[in-house]
Write a protein that holds these residues in place. Sequence first.
Motif, mmCIF file in Angstrom:
data_model
loop_
_atom_site.group_PDB
_atom_site.id
_atom_site.type_symbol
_atom_site.label_atom_id
_atom_site.label_comp_id
_atom_site.label_asym_id
_atom_site.label_seq_id
_atom_site.Cartn_x
_atom_site.Cartn_y
_atom_site.Cartn_z
ATOM 1 N N ILE A 52 0.859 -1.199 0.000
ATOM 2 C CA ILE A 52 0.000 0.000 0.000
ATOM 3 C C ILE A 52 0.889 1.241 0.000
ATOM 4 N N VAL A 53 1.909 1.235 0.865
ATOM 5 C CA VAL A 53 2.786 2.414 0.976
ATOM 6 C C VAL A 53 3.564 2.618 -0.320
ATOM 7 N N ARG A 54 4.108 1.524 -0.868
ATOM 8 C CA ARG A 54 4.888 1.649 -2.113
ATOM 9 C C ARG A 54 4.026 2.290 -3.209
ATOM 10 N N GLU A 55 2.819 1.778 -3.401
ATOM 11 C CA GLU A 55 1.952 2.302 -4.470
ATOM 12 C C GLU A 55 1.559 3.751 -4.216
ATOM 13 N N ARG A 56 1.293 4.072 -2.939
ATOM 14 C CA ARG A 56 0.883 5.448 -2.629
ATOM 15 C C ARG A 56 2.018 6.448 -2.910
ATOM 16 N N LEU A 57 3.260 6.042 -2.547
ATOM 17 C CA LEU A 57 4.386 6.969 -2.720
ATOM 18 C C LEU A 57 4.778 7.165 -4.176
ATOM 19 N N LYS A 58 4.306 6.254 -5.045
ATOM 20 C CA LYS A 58 4.609 6.399 -6.481
ATOM 21 C C LYS A 58 3.738 7.476 -7.126
ATOM 22 N N LYS A 59 2.658 7.880 -6.451
ATOM 23 C CA LYS A 59 1.730 8.836 -7.079
ATOM 24 C C LYS A 59 2.385 10.212 -7.254
ATOM 25 N N SER A 60 1.921 10.926 -8.279
ATOM 26 C CA SER A 60 2.594 12.169 -8.675
ATOM 27 C C SER A 60 2.544 13.245 -7.581
ATOM 28 N N ASP A 61 1.529 13.219 -6.720
ATOM 29 C CA ASP A 61 1.444 14.278 -5.704
ATOM 30 C C ASP A 61 2.550 14.158 -4.650
ATOM 31 N N CYS A 62 3.316 13.056 -4.682
ATOM 32 C CA CYS A 62 4.406 12.882 -3.703
ATOM 33 C C CYS A 62 5.746 13.404 -4.228
ATOM 34 N N ARG A 63 5.728 13.920 -5.455
ATOM 35 C CA ARG A 63 7.000 14.317 -6.074
ATOM 36 C C ARG A 63 7.750 15.395 -5.289
ATOM 37 N N ASP A 64 7.010 16.318 -4.648
ATOM 38 C CA ASP A 64 7.677 17.402 -3.910
ATOM 39 C C ASP A 64 7.792 17.106 -2.416
ATOM 40 N N GLY A 65 7.546 15.858 -2.040
ATOM 41 C CA GLY A 65 7.654 15.491 -0.633
ATOM 42 C C GLY A 65 6.335 14.979 -0.083
ATOM 43 N N PHE A 66 6.406 14.399 1.100
ATOM 44 C CA PHE A 66 5.208 13.814 1.726
ATOM 45 C C PHE A 66 5.496 13.605 3.210
ATOM 46 N N ILE A 67 4.418 13.456 3.974
ATOM 47 C CA ILE A 67 4.562 13.137 5.404
ATOM 48 C C ILE A 67 3.933 11.772 5.619
#
Length: 221
Positions: free
Chosen positions: A62-77
């Motif tokens: 779940i985490v791997r797929e979520r972090l691949k999404k484009s909205d994570c390109r500039d960072g994420f929490i």
Amino acid sequence: MGPPGSGKGTQALKLSERLVIPHIALGDILREEVAGGTEIGKQAEKFMSAGKLVPDELTIDIVRERLKKSDCRDGFILDGFPRNSNQAKNLEKIFLELKVGLDRAVYFSIPLPDVVKRLSERRSCKRCGAVYHLTFHPPKKSAKGGSASGGKDVCDRCGGELYQRHDDEESIIKTRFSVYGDETKPLIKHFEEKGVLLEIDAAGGVEEIYSRLLSSLGISK
Ligand code: AP5
């Protein structure tokens, strides 16, 4: 990171709005899967309702797929992941795959008696996931306020109905604390050794802790 009720979700949401980056809370994602009756949700539900960790086979993908999404390109929490050493190892692999680095691991430290009071009066929005506390951070329209809200607690942000999480029942809170102590707390040392740990004293009011968090991260209000 931090024990149940330490304020991870509350602070992560505020920080994500300030930095305009996504707040990825695994607990919220899993609750959505359960509410949607998906295959993942069906498998996760029995562990969540017992206060135990959902198996790594489900959470890591779940985490791997979520972090691949484009909205994570500039960072994420990331909130609530990793919670054991295997998840931490796999997160490192995911970061390598995606060519991203970990800036900070924030640990909210707080005495356990403080968090019991927080959890017993927590209310969460069914629609947007915003978190309230009936005493410390009440919604403007509260059942406590009588007929103005039609007897229901209502979310200030989206007007959704507020509910009490099933796992905030006393016996399940105890299990969550013990799982945290056995499996998640040891990761603090892991992040300390990597030189990325930031410990925040999480006792006090929401705004006080938020100010502490921002100044420790070197971010203006
Ligand atoms: P999850 O939803 O992540 O629960 P948790 O870790 O137990 O954390 P909480 O959400 O209870 O607390 P919080 O620290 O976010 O505090 P909050 O800001 O809400 O996980 C639930 C379940 O999902 C797990 O048990 C597991 O089954 C599964 N799961 C999740 N991640 C997993 C993973 N990686 N692997 C396997 N399984 C996983 O605040 C709490 C209350 O206090 C609120 O009412 C809030 O308004 C209030 N409050 C907050 N700050 C303050 C303050 N400063 N003063 C007064 N009140 C405050």
